[in-house]
Design an enzyme around this catalytic site. Sequence first.
Site, short mmCIF file in Angstrom:
data_model
loop_
_atom_site.label_atom_id
_atom_site.label_comp_id
_atom_site.label_asym_id
_atom_site.label_seq_id
_atom_site.Cartn_x
_atom_site.Cartn_y
_atom_site.Cartn_z
N GLY A 41 0.74 -1.58 -0.50
CA GLY A 41 0.01 -0.35 0.12
C GLY A 41 0.88 1.17 -0.33
O GLY A 41 1.80 1.31 -0.17
N CYS A 42 0.91 1.98 0.74
CA CYS A 42 1.07 3.00 1.01
C CYS A 42 2.40 3.66 0.96
O CYS A 42 3.11 2.40 2.18
CB CYS A 42 0.73 4.19 1.91
SG CYS A 42 1.53 5.80 2.28
N PHE A 43 3.82 3.51 0.78
CA PHE A 43 5.14 3.05 0.63
C PHE A 43 5.28 4.15 2.83
O PHE A 43 6.44 3.57 2.97
CB PHE A 43 6.11 3.78 0.01
CG PHE A 43 6.00 5.28 -0.49
CD1 PHE A 43 5.42 5.79 -0.12
CD2 PHE A 43 6.09 5.12 -2.50
CE1 PHE A 43 6.05 7.32 -0.74
CE2 PHE A 43 6.48 5.93 -2.52
CZ PHE A 43 5.97 7.52 -2.62
#
Length: 183
Positions: A41-43
């Site tokens: 997902g979001c890094f």
Amino acid sequence: MRRVLLSLAALVVAAGIAAAAQMAPLPQPGPGQAVATFAGGCFWCTESDFDHMPGVISTTSGYTGGQIANPTYEQVSAGDTGHAESVQVIYDPSKVSYQKLLTYYWRHVDPTVQDQQFCDHGNQYRTAIFVHNDEERKLAEASKKEVEAELKKPIYTQIVAAGPFYAAEEYHQDILSEESHQI
């Protein structure tokens, strides 16, 4: 006052554009170190998770798994490049095994949803394990089967060969670190 605010807003936009052009350097593993690459997902969240794991030397937010070289955040977040927001982890195998990294990874993502994590939706937020060799593939596939048996649901996390990894812009690095929150 309005002119001052508009001028300040223009400066902030200009600074953001200049910062976007500054890609972060990509650390390379030293002797006795190894690399693992994960998309969760979001890094920012994935990077922060691995930053707290003993044996992890460094983490770099970036992009991998897509069709163009040197993508920008704007290109990846638009969803058209095929890249996933990812994290490259440099670690010390004498302190933490790849197997432990996998176990840690599975506990920090929801592998039962496709092309999303939490509030982020789109292929760029998919979960994936990018393997660098046959041994990593074997361990990743076995761990995926264990997770699927444990959760009794289909697992959408991809296990694919690692390709080029592009560090995200400097302003995306260590965004959730304790230092970034100090005033």
